[in-house]
Design a protein around this motif. Structure first.
Motif, short mmCIF file in Angstrom:
data_model
loop_
_atom_site.label_atom_id
_atom_site.label_comp_id
_atom_site.label_asym_id
_atom_site.label_seq_id
_atom_site.Cartn_x
_atom_site.Cartn_y
_atom_site.Cartn_z
N ALA A 31 0.84 -1.20 0.00
CA ALA A 31 0.00 0.00 0.00
C ALA A 31 0.88 1.26 0.00
O ALA A 31 0.61 2.20 -0.75
CB ALA A 31 -0.94 -0.01 1.20
N ARG A 32 1.91 1.26 0.82
CA ARG A 32 2.82 2.41 0.84
C ARG A 32 3.50 2.58 -0.52
O ARG A 32 3.65 3.70 -1.01
CB ARG A 32 3.87 2.25 1.94
CG ARG A 32 3.33 2.49 3.34
CD ARG A 32 4.45 2.58 4.37
NE ARG A 32 5.32 1.41 4.41
CZ ARG A 32 5.07 0.31 5.10
NH1 ARG A 32 3.95 0.21 5.82
NH2 ARG A 32 5.92 -0.69 5.09
N THR A 33 3.89 1.47 -1.13
CA THR A 33 4.57 1.52 -2.42
C THR A 33 3.70 2.16 -3.50
O THR A 33 4.19 2.96 -4.31
CB THR A 33 4.96 0.09 -2.87
OG1 THR A 33 5.85 -0.46 -1.90
CG2 THR A 33 5.63 0.09 -4.23
N ILE A 34 2.42 1.82 -3.51
CA ILE A 34 1.53 2.36 -4.55
C ILE A 34 0.80 3.62 -4.09
O ILE A 34 -0.07 4.13 -4.78
CB ILE A 34 0.53 1.30 -5.06
CG1 ILE A 34 -0.43 0.84 -3.96
CG2 ILE A 34 1.27 0.14 -5.70
CD1 ILE A 34 -1.57 -0.05 -4.47
N ARG A 35 1.14 4.08 -2.89
CA ARG A 35 0.57 5.31 -2.32
C ARG A 35 -0.95 5.22 -2.12
O ARG A 35 -1.68 6.15 -2.42
CB ARG A 35 0.94 6.52 -3.16
CG ARG A 35 2.43 6.75 -3.17
CD ARG A 35 2.80 8.00 -3.90
NE ARG A 35 4.25 8.16 -3.82
CZ ARG A 35 5.00 8.48 -4.85
NH1 ARG A 35 4.45 8.68 -6.03
NH2 ARG A 35 6.29 8.61 -4.71
N TYR A 36 -1.37 4.05 -1.64
CA TYR A 36 -2.77 3.83 -1.26
C TYR A 36 -2.79 3.62 0.24
O TYR A 36 -1.77 3.26 0.84
CB TYR A 36 -3.33 2.58 -1.94
CG TYR A 36 -3.99 2.81 -3.27
CD1 TYR A 36 -3.42 3.60 -4.25
CD2 TYR A 36 -5.20 2.21 -3.57
CE1 TYR A 36 -4.02 3.79 -5.47
CE2 TYR A 36 -5.81 2.40 -4.80
CZ TYR A 36 -5.22 3.19 -5.74
OH TYR A 36 -5.81 3.37 -6.95
N GLU A 42 -6.73 -3.56 0.99
CA GLU A 42 -7.51 -4.67 1.54
C GLU A 42 -8.88 -4.76 0.88
O GLU A 42 -9.39 -5.87 0.64
CB GLU A 42 -7.64 -4.53 3.06
CG GLU A 42 -6.32 -4.78 3.77
CD GLU A 42 -6.35 -4.46 5.25
OE1 GLU A 42 -7.31 -3.80 5.72
OE2 GLU A 42 -5.40 -4.85 5.94
N GLU A 43 -9.49 -3.62 0.55
CA GLU A 43 -10.78 -3.61 -0.14
C GLU A 43 -10.64 -4.15 -1.57
O GLU A 43 -11.53 -4.84 -2.06
CB GLU A 43 -11.38 -2.21 -0.16
CG GLU A 43 -11.88 -1.76 1.19
CD GLU A 43 -12.36 -0.32 1.22
OE1 GLU A 43 -12.13 0.43 0.24
OE2 GLU A 43 -12.95 0.07 2.25
N ILE A 44 -9.55 -3.83 -2.22
CA ILE A 44 -9.30 -4.38 -3.56
C ILE A 44 -9.16 -5.90 -3.47
O ILE A 44 -9.77 -6.64 -4.23
CB ILE A 44 -8.03 -3.75 -4.19
CG1 ILE A 44 -8.27 -2.28 -4.50
CG2 ILE A 44 -7.61 -4.52 -5.45
CD1 ILE A 44 -7.01 -1.51 -4.87
N ILE A 45 -8.37 -6.36 -2.51
CA ILE A 45 -8.13 -7.79 -2.34
C ILE A 45 -9.42 -8.53 -2.02
O ILE A 45 -9.68 -9.61 -2.55
CB ILE A 45 -7.06 -8.03 -1.25
CG1 ILE A 45 -5.69 -7.59 -1.78
CG2 ILE A 45 -7.03 -9.49 -0.80
CD1 ILE A 45 -4.60 -7.57 -0.73
N VAL A 55 -7.00 1.55 -11.47
CA VAL A 55 -6.47 0.60 -10.49
C VAL A 55 -5.77 -0.55 -11.21
O VAL A 55 -4.69 -0.99 -10.81
CB VAL A 55 -7.59 0.08 -9.55
CG1 VAL A 55 -7.07 -1.02 -8.65
CG2 VAL A 55 -8.16 1.22 -8.72
N ALA A 56 -6.38 -1.05 -12.28
CA ALA A 56 -5.79 -2.16 -13.04
C ALA A 56 -4.43 -1.78 -13.59
O ALA A 56 -3.47 -2.57 -13.52
CB ALA A 56 -6.73 -2.58 -14.16
#
Length: 66
Positions: A31-36, A42-45, A55-56
């Motif tokens: 999440a930190r890497t993609i700045r989310y 977790e919601e995406i997963i 997002v894709a």
């Protein structure tokens, strides 16, 4: 010529989790890497957040999966 007809399904979140495990990367680190925010990843997963084109593209660029 035969046509490919898979008899299995893999949810996008399962694929993301598998890639993160293979890279020994936590959800919070990813999440930190993609700045989310962690809860967004977790919601995406979990399938609660839609994987739209933006997002894709982000996931593809960081994870390499199409």
């Amino acid at each position: 010529m035969s046509t490919f007809h898979p008899n299995w399904v893999s949810k996008p979140g399962d694929t993301i989790v598998d890639i993160l495990k293979n890279r020994k990367l936590s959800v919070s680190a990813f999440a930190r890497t993609i700045r989310y925010k962690e809860h967004e990843v977790e919601e995406i997963i979990s399938g609660k957040k839609e994987i739209n084109q933006e997002v894709a593209t982000l996931l593809e660029s960081y994870l390499g999966a199409s």
